[in-house]
Scaffold this motif. Structure first.
Motif, PDB file in Angstrom:
ATOM      1  N   CYS A   1     -38.422  -5.086  33.103  1.00 22.30           N
ATOM      2  CA  CYS A   1     -39.766  -5.029  33.631  1.00 22.30           C
ATOM      3  C   CYS A   1     -39.056  -4.743  34.858  1.00 22.30           C
ATOM      4  O   CYS A   1     -40.439  -5.375  36.193  1.00 22.30           O
ATOM      5  CB  CYS A   1     -39.954  -6.431  33.957  1.00 22.30           C
TER       6      CYS A   1
ATOM      7  N   HIS B   1     -33.473 -12.285  30.741  1.00 19.75           N
ATOM      8  CA  HIS B   1     -35.506 -12.675  30.871  1.00 19.75           C
ATOM      9  C   HIS B   1     -35.352 -13.030  29.747  1.00 19.75           C
ATOM     10  O   HIS B   1     -35.101 -12.795  29.114  1.00 19.75           O
ATOM     11  CB  HIS B   1     -35.124 -11.085  31.512  1.00 19.75           C
TER      12      HIS B   1
ATOM     13  N   HIS C   1     -43.241  -8.495  29.155  1.00 14.89           N
ATOM     14  CA  HIS C   1     -41.510  -8.172  27.919  1.00 14.89           C
ATOM     15  C   HIS C   1     -41.883  -8.964  26.917  1.00 14.89           C
ATOM     16  O   HIS C   1     -43.131  -9.845  26.846  1.00 14.89           O
ATOM     17  CB  HIS C   1     -40.747  -9.877  28.811  1.00 14.89           C
TER      18      HIS C   1
ATOM     19  N   CYS D   1     -33.757  -5.475  35.588  1.00 12.50           N
ATOM     20  CA  CYS D   1     -34.054  -5.729  33.906  1.00 12.50           C
ATOM     21  C   CYS D   1     -34.211  -4.748  33.693  1.00 12.50           C
ATOM     22  O   CYS D   1     -35.455  -4.247  34.829  1.00 12.50           O
ATOM     23  CB  CYS D   1     -35.505  -6.639  34.033  1.00 12.50           C
TER      24      CYS D   1
HETATM   25 ZN   LIG Z   1     -37.595  -8.229  32.712  1.00 11.02          ZN
END
Ligand SMILES: [Zn+2]
Ligand SMILES: [Zn+2]
Length: 409
Positions: free
Chosen positions: A291, A265, A272, A288
């Protein structure tokens, strides 16, 4: 005879780009050393008309502008969209279609009308409700002319047939009985023959590489291309070379430059502050850790998922390269490729070599460029010739890899 072909492009009709003149394309082909170029979007009626008007058939199935020796092959990209058993989402796969003449393009246009497919953009959709209907469409297109060639484009990208979005186990799920008519695949910017050679579906097929460009710029046309061996420069000989795997070598992006190479990502996504990049193992659920959203599986990891370690790969020659104009800009620390200074050096070098391809495969760069080009630019060219370049970080989540030339002696 060895020729350089780049058989996947788009015109101004593909959206997002302005008009691209065939004259500009031909001029860039000469500078790059590309012999035959795919027209792009030849199935879209206004584009078909433009091509009919501007080009003349100069050898069976290949076309040129008046008083020009660069050749065009009639090519379009289409998107097949279907519903396969066992998959929740539609399967969408970009394909290239090559045509031997305008008559076969007109026949496919009529077929699409009959099938009630909208042919209103440069890269049209051909939609079907299930695999059998898709198979029927493919056979119907092939039946227009046995010299029409249909092949999957950028096979591993998210819009490619074996990309992680589709998540197919085999191309047979998509093509069914038509599988035997697929002779060739396009490697795409994020994969090279080495990564694809161990995937059972691809192990025996021809692999070609094309620029998929939407512009006549010096860093776009021929950024990937294929050297093939033909007895004659005409359509039939090119199609035979693809069907019989008479590929001498593909010239490729380093896959690490490709925007979908690794899983991750980028840092400007919500929640982020820094990027997440996985170069090997990825979380099983692809979630991820920053997030909590699902990541797209990178091409590298998707290839690993599909490969069969018992396959003895066919020998395939390929070379990683970078467009000269980018190498020059990088050597000067300049970001804009359109800078006067960068272009001046490019054209200085083109006074010495017939084409960029000739430069990349010559052994006298140092002698011939000495005193005419800055030493740091010569050193960068030599480093690229020795494949002394890498991408850090590599491409991921839609971002191209960051080029670093030299330093890996
Ligand atoms: Zn992410
Ligand atoms: Zn595509």
């Amino acid at each position: 005879m060895k020729i350089a072909v780049d058989l996947h492009s788009h015109s101004g009709y593909a959206g997002g780009v302005g008009q691209i003149s065939l004259e500009d394309v031909s001029r860039t082909m000469k500078l790059k050393g590309i012999d035959v170029f795919g027209t792009g979007d030849c199935l879209f009626p206004p584009r078909t008309e433009e091509l009919k008007k501007s080009l003349k058939e100069v050898t069976t199935g290949l076309f040129s502008l008046p008083n020009d020796n660069k050749k065009f092959l009639l090519q379009t990209e289409v998107i097949f969209s279907t519903r396969l058993k066992g998959y929740k989402n539609k399967t969408i796969a970009h394909h290239l279609i090559f045509f031997p003449d305008f008559a076969s393009i007109d026949k496919l246009s009529l077929l699409m009308e009959k099938w009630q497919m909208k042919n209103t953009i440069g890269r049209p959709f051909i939609v079907s409700n299930n695999q059998k209907e898709l198979e029927y469409q493919l056979y119907s297109i092939q039946a227009i002319d046995p010299l029409i060639e249909i092949l999957p484009a950028h096979v591993m990208t998210p819009d490619g047939i074996m990309g992680s979005k589709n998540n197919l186990k085999s191309i047979i799920e998509f093509y069914g009985n038509f599988t035997g008519n697929i002779h060739c695949i396009e490697t795409g910017l994020s994969a090279d023959p080495e990564m694809l050679a161990m995937i059972p579906d691809f192990a025996e097929l021809t692999m070609i590489s094309n620029s998929d460009c939407h512009s006549a710029a010096l860093n776009r046309i021929g950024r990937e291309f294929t050297f093939i061996n033909v007895t004659k420069i005409d359509y039939l000989s090119i199609i035979e070379a693809l069907r019989k795997n008479n590929v001498i070598a593909t010239v490729e992006f380093n896959p690490a430059e490709g925007r979908y190479y690794l899983t991750g990502h980028r840092n400007n996504r919500p929640h982020h502050t820094e990027p997440i990049i996985y170069s090997d193992e990825v979380p099983k659920d692809l979630i991820c850790p920053v997030c909590n959203k699902k990541m797209l599986l990178g091409v590298k990891q998707r290839c690993n998922q599909l490969k069969d370690n018992t396959i003895k790969p066919k020998e395939r020659k390929f070379i990683h390269l970078i467009p000269l104009i980018e190498v020059i800009a990088n050597s000067l620390g300049i970001k804009t490729l359109n800078s006067q200074k960068v272009r001046a050096i490019f054209f200085e070098i083109m006074q010495i070599y017939d084409s960029e391809i000739q430069l990349w495969f010559s052994e006298d760069v140092k002698e011939l460029l000495d005193k005419r080009v800055l030493p740091k630019t010569i050193n960068s060219i030599l480093a690229v010739q020795k494949r002394n370049f890498f991408f850090e970080p590599p491409g991921y989540d839609g971002i191209y890899g960051n080029l670093i030339i030299g330093g890996n002696e």
